[in-house]
Design an enzyme around this catalytic site. Structure first.
Site, PDB file in Angstrom:
ATOM      1  N   GLN A 117      54.535  28.539  38.294  1.00  0.00           N
ATOM      2  CA  GLN A 117      54.476  29.747  37.473  1.00  0.00           C
ATOM      3  C   GLN A 117      55.849  30.373  37.211  1.00  0.00           C
ATOM      4  O   GLN A 117      56.000  31.104  36.244  1.00  0.00           O
ATOM      5  CB  GLN A 117      53.540  30.756  38.133  1.00  0.00           C
ATOM      6  CG  GLN A 117      52.100  30.252  38.167  1.00  0.00           C
ATOM      7  CD  GLN A 117      51.142  31.255  38.772  1.00  0.00           C
ATOM      8  OE1 GLN A 117      50.926  31.246  39.980  1.00  0.00           O
ATOM      9  NE2 GLN A 117      50.569  32.120  37.970  1.00  0.00           N
ATOM     10  N   GLU A 172      43.989  29.427  47.471  1.00  0.00           N
ATOM     11  CA  GLU A 172      42.733  29.557  46.729  1.00  0.00           C
ATOM     12  C   GLU A 172      41.974  28.253  46.462  1.00  0.00           C
ATOM     13  O   GLU A 172      41.810  27.847  45.308  1.00  0.00           O
ATOM     14  CB  GLU A 172      42.985  30.276  45.398  1.00  0.00           C
ATOM     15  CG  GLU A 172      43.529  31.665  45.599  1.00  0.00           C
ATOM     16  CD  GLU A 172      43.514  32.515  44.333  1.00  0.00           C
ATOM     17  OE1 GLU A 172      43.301  31.957  43.239  1.00  0.00           O
ATOM     18  OE2 GLU A 172      43.699  33.732  44.448  1.00  0.00           O
TER      19      GLU A 172
HETATM   20  C1  BGC Z   1      46.464  33.025  41.660  1.00  0.00           C
HETATM   21  C2  BGC Z   1      47.743  33.203  40.858  1.00  0.00           C
HETATM   22  C3  BGC Z   1      47.430  33.847  39.526  1.00  0.00           C
HETATM   23  C4  BGC Z   1      46.782  35.195  39.784  1.00  0.00           C
HETATM   24  C5  BGC Z   1      46.477  35.998  38.526  1.00  0.00           C
HETATM   25  C6  BGC Z   1      45.551  34.242  41.619  1.00  0.00           C
HETATM   26  O1  BGC Z   1      44.224  33.881  41.733  1.00  0.00           O
HETATM   27  O2  BGC Z   1      46.755  32.643  42.978  1.00  0.00           O
HETATM   28  O3  BGC Z   1      48.361  31.967  40.721  1.00  0.00           O
HETATM   29  O4  BGC Z   1      48.534  33.977  38.707  1.00  0.00           O
HETATM   30  O5  BGC Z   1      45.569  34.981  40.452  1.00  0.00           O
HETATM   31  O6  BGC Z   1      45.510  35.396  37.751  1.00  0.00           O
END
Ligand code: BGC
Length: 393
Positions: free
Chosen positions: A21, A151
């Protein structure tokens, strides 16, 4: 009247990011073809600038992830230059007095693994263990916390049930089940590998937990909530409960469920009075509910992510304050919460939504790769520096 909510001594305050990211220049992973991130925030080259700002903002912890496709670009071949670069990044954080929380996997697989089927491949946990053991051996002295997997729930639902993340399958139950199982195994194997290398180093997993409640209290709704909550929040965490030294909580969602006679039979009926740019309901009390539910494990809890898409920065300062108010209540009621990391330090590549949603404490101009510190970041900095939240009412 002023009210002060002090956080425990040594509480960690910071922000989180992930390699794909923010780093830029990652072209060898499962996202690169369909969702190229280009230069992203050019974190790979400009990390010192960003870490300076984190320090200026009073942050004493930073969460970043290692990019597997950089470290093991070819199956079984590790790249010492990539490790050396991460070493410099982690040293740069320590030089600024910032602790490091290092994630081994945040949503991206090297292409060689993708070609074998990614996490649906039965040997994927063993591949992951080999990579994790290498990275931990090389970097352990610079990592204050290890996070194995980010996650697992979202990272299997989005690619295999909802078709939104690569490989974009819909309702592929086998893909979902096998990848979830393998991610859980990968976590366990990596956890044990970390413990073999350094038994004292705290290691855990970061999972996306939601607060689920029924819209109506009829028996069917109550049953539905129990089933959903089990699948969404409990199943995996029970499965790995013995393989973690702390619980990493990513909190974004409140889900008020009701049943319906029409397919898909479950509906989300959130109040949605206050929503982010993505239409996600803002529900700070949910953080308290989720965290309170962790008390029974008797483990330290870190809020490893919490944030919202808010380009104009209209809601972020209040969002942070309100979530911290509820978090403080959980601490008062005996939950051992030791840190809060906002998502994210800076606007970044938001997966299937590319550069749309803006989650950053810093507002990025991706064309010129410049940034501005959003006013909410200054508000958050006051809390980080004082280790307390001052409420005026
Ligand atoms: C994730 C991130 C993501 C963020 C916002 C989280 O679930 O770990 O990578 O950018 O949510 O959507």
């Amino acid at each position: 009247m002023k009210k002060e909510l002090s956080f425990p001594e040594g509480f960690l305050w910071g922000a989180a990011t992930s390699s794909y990211q923010v780093e830029g220049g990652i072209e060898n992973c499962n996202w690169s073809k369909d969702f190229p991130a280009g230069k992203a925030c050019d974190y790979w080259n400009r990390y010192e600038e960003y870490f300076d700002i984190a320090r200026e903002l009073g942050q004493n912890v930073h969460r970043l992830s290692l990019e597997w496709s950089r470290i093991e670009p070819v199956e079984g071949q590790f790249d010492p230059a990539a490790i050396q670069h991460y070493r410099l990044m982690l040293e740069a954080l320590h030089a600024r007095g910032i602790k490091t929380m290092v994630t081994l996997w945040h949503s991206t697989n090297p292409l060689w693994l993708t070609e074998k089927g990614g996490w649906t491949h039965m040997a994927s946990p063993a591949y992951f263990e080999r990579y994790a053991a290498y990275a931990v051996r090389e970097l352990d002295e610079l990592a204050d916390f290890w996070i194995t997997i980010n996650e697992p729930g979202i990272s299997t639902t989005m690619p295999y049930l909802l078709g939104m993340f690569p490989p974009r399958h819909k309702y592929d139950l086998w893909g979902w089940g096998s990848s979830l199982y393998n991610l859980a195994q990968a976590h366990k194997r990596a956890y044990r590998a970390i413990k073999r290398i350094n038994p004292d180093k705290p290691a855990g997993m970061a999972e996306n937990y939601s607060f689920v409640e029924p819209q109506y209290k009829d028996p069917l709704s109550l049953l539905l909530v129990r089933v959903w909550d089990f699948l969404r929040n409990r199943m995996l965490r029970e499965y790995v409960r013995r393989e973690q030294d702390f619980i990493g909580v990513n909190y974004y969602f409140h889900e008020r469920l009701a049943w319906d006679l029409k397919y898909p039979f479950i509906v989300f009926r959130n109040r949605n009075k206050l929503v982010s740019d993505r239409g996600h309901e803002i529900f700070p009390e949910g953080l308290y509910r989720v965290v309170k539910d962790m008390k029974k494990y008797g483990l330290p809890v870190y809020i490893t992510e919490n944030g919202l898409a808010d380009k104009e920065d209209k809601l972020r300062a209040a969002f942070i304050r309100d979530h911290l108010k509820w978090l403080h209540r959980a601490i008062r009621e005996g939950v051992d919460v030791r840190g809060y990391l906002h998502w994210s330090l800076l606007d970044n590549f938001e997966w299937e939504m590319k550069y749309g949603p803006c989650y950053g404490l810093l507002a990025m101009d991706f064309e010129h790769l410049t940034y501005e510190v959003r006013p909410s970041a200054r508000e958050y900095a006051k809390i980080c520096k004082a280790n307390k939240l001052i409420l005026e009412n």
